[in-house]
Scaffold this motif. Structure first.
Motif, short mmCIF file in Angstrom:
data_model
loop_
_atom_site.label_atom_id
_atom_site.label_comp_id
_atom_site.label_asym_id
_atom_site.label_seq_id
_atom_site.Cartn_x
_atom_site.Cartn_y
_atom_site.Cartn_z
N UNK A 298 0.84 -1.20 0.00
CA UNK A 298 0.00 0.00 0.00
C UNK A 298 0.88 1.25 0.00
N UNK A 299 0.55 2.19 -0.90
CA UNK A 299 1.25 3.47 -0.99
C UNK A 299 0.21 4.57 -1.13
N UNK A 300 0.37 5.62 -0.37
CA UNK A 300 -0.47 6.81 -0.51
C UNK A 300 0.39 8.00 -0.91
N UNK A 301 -0.19 8.95 -1.62
CA UNK A 301 0.51 10.19 -1.94
C UNK A 301 -0.43 11.37 -1.76
N UNK A 302 0.13 12.51 -1.36
CA UNK A 302 -0.60 13.78 -1.27
C UNK A 302 0.19 14.84 -2.03
N UNK A 303 -0.50 15.61 -2.86
CA UNK A 303 0.13 16.70 -3.62
C UNK A 303 -0.68 17.97 -3.41
N UNK A 304 0.02 19.06 -3.07
CA UNK A 304 -0.60 20.38 -3.00
C UNK A 304 0.21 21.34 -3.87
N UNK A 305 -0.48 22.09 -4.71
CA UNK A 305 0.17 23.04 -5.61
C UNK A 305 -0.66 24.32 -5.63
N UNK A 306 -0.04 25.44 -5.30
CA UNK A 306 -0.71 26.74 -5.31
C UNK A 306 0.11 27.75 -6.10
#
Length: 349
Positions: A298-306
């Motif tokens: 299991x792998x999770x990723x979070x990306x935030x771009x502003x």
């Protein structure tokens, strides 16, 4: 009459003394001096330099002046500032140009003098007793409406930060809600709170807590508590680039009450990029990958771009992207979810 005269006389003395003290304070506060590359001189009170832009308050303008730090060749101030250098050192010192050496300043800490290039100073904050003087915050909101199916969407992006001598605190709250005829309301909310303790050579210890509620992934609440270390690899007046790693304990509750709460231990690796001083444009991006240590594959990723465009009077327009991925979501949930937000807002510096 005599008593009234004496009282009136003492009131005048007190008012004059108060005026004199205030005037002395104003004169002292307006003694900071900047000389720019074009030989322009500004005299006032230096408040802050962050992200390559210096803010100075002058007695001849109602609005503060904002000056690009790279344009400054000489500076003089007897105030004490919290300063960060490009190599990660954090110094409390007055700010004086080095005599006979343009583009250099002499800093003093613990009776030790340090000569530094002006361009190597990446952060300046006047040290004051008030809490609000160390706070940065912004709030932006967006609203969309379409006649078709009476579609409405409301979004909010917000953050707040506090900087002390050896540590920093940040928090954020983002939310999107959509409504339309004959369709259940959909909503997505994420929040975060974190702290960094700054060490030598641009290393820092970190502690974060992230929260996510997401209809698309059938999450009532996912909370993740993280601890680890990080380092700034680039720390200049135009770019911050940092990475962090450590462990995260994650708890997941689902919108389906029949599903059991899930707990897992994960590692994490984060990459954080902050680009600014590109005219009125700035960009912030953070990417985090979470390989699970207790759930196989299991792998999770979070990306935030502003991306933000600055407007007059501290207003701004912002385009935001948030993307989440989970290689093993619960049955019926999507592996990916993303949201675009266009908002207008105001920031406190």
């Amino acid at each position: 009459m005599l008593e009234h005269f004496k009282t009136s006389k003492w009131c005048k003395h007190i008012l004059f003394l108060a005026f004199l003290i205030s005037s002395i304070h104003q004169i002292r506060a307006q003694n900071d001096t900047l000389v720019l590359k074009n030989n322009d001189k500004l005299i006032g009170e230096i408040k802050e330099m962050s992200k390559g832009v210096l803010t100075i308050k002058t007695p001849y303008s109602d609005s503060d002046f904002k000056v690009k730090w790279k344009e400054v060749v000489k500076v003089s101030s007897n105030q004490t500032y919290l300063m960060t250098l490009s190599d990660g050192r954090r110094i409390n010192s007055i700010l004086k140009s080095t005599p006979g050496e343009e583009g250099k300043v002499t800093l003093v800490q613990d009776n030790i003098e340090l000569v530094s290039d002006i361009e190597d100073i990446v952060y300046i904050k006047a040290i004051k007793g008030s809490f609000i003087s160390r706070v940065d915050a912004s709030l932006s909101i967006g609203f969309n409406f379409a006649k078709t199916n009476n579609l409405t969407q409301f979004s909010i992006l917000s953050n707040i930060g506090y900087t002390a001598d050896k540590w920093g605190f940040t928090a954020g709250f983002n939310s999107v809600r959509s409504n339309q005829d004959d369709v259940d309301e959909t909503k997505r909310t994420d929040a975060n709170i974190g702290a960094k303790y700054f060490m030598k050579r641009d290393w820092f210890a970190l502690a974060n807590a992230d929260f996510l509620s997401n209809d698309e992934q059938l999450l009532k609440l996912r909370s993740s508590t993280q601890g680890g270390i990080g380092k700034y690899f680039i720390h200049s007046n135009r770019v911050y680039f940092a990475t962090g790693t450590g462990l995260a304990w994650t708890n997941e509750n689902y919108t389906d009450p029949s599903l059991k709460t899930k707990n897992s231990l994960e590692a994490f690796l984060s990459l954080e990029l902050n680009m600014f001083d590109y005219d009125d444009l700035s960009l912030y991006s953070k990417f985090v990958v979470y390989p699970s240590l207790t759930e196989s594959d299991r792998i999770r990723t979070d990306l935030n771009l502003n991306v933000k465009y600055d407007l007059p009077l501290d207003f701004f327009v912002q385009l935001g992207l948030t993307h989440n991925y989970d290689s093993q979501p619960i049955e019926g949930a999507s592996t990916t979810d993303y949201v675009f937000q266009t908002t207008i807002g105001w920031e406190l510096d």
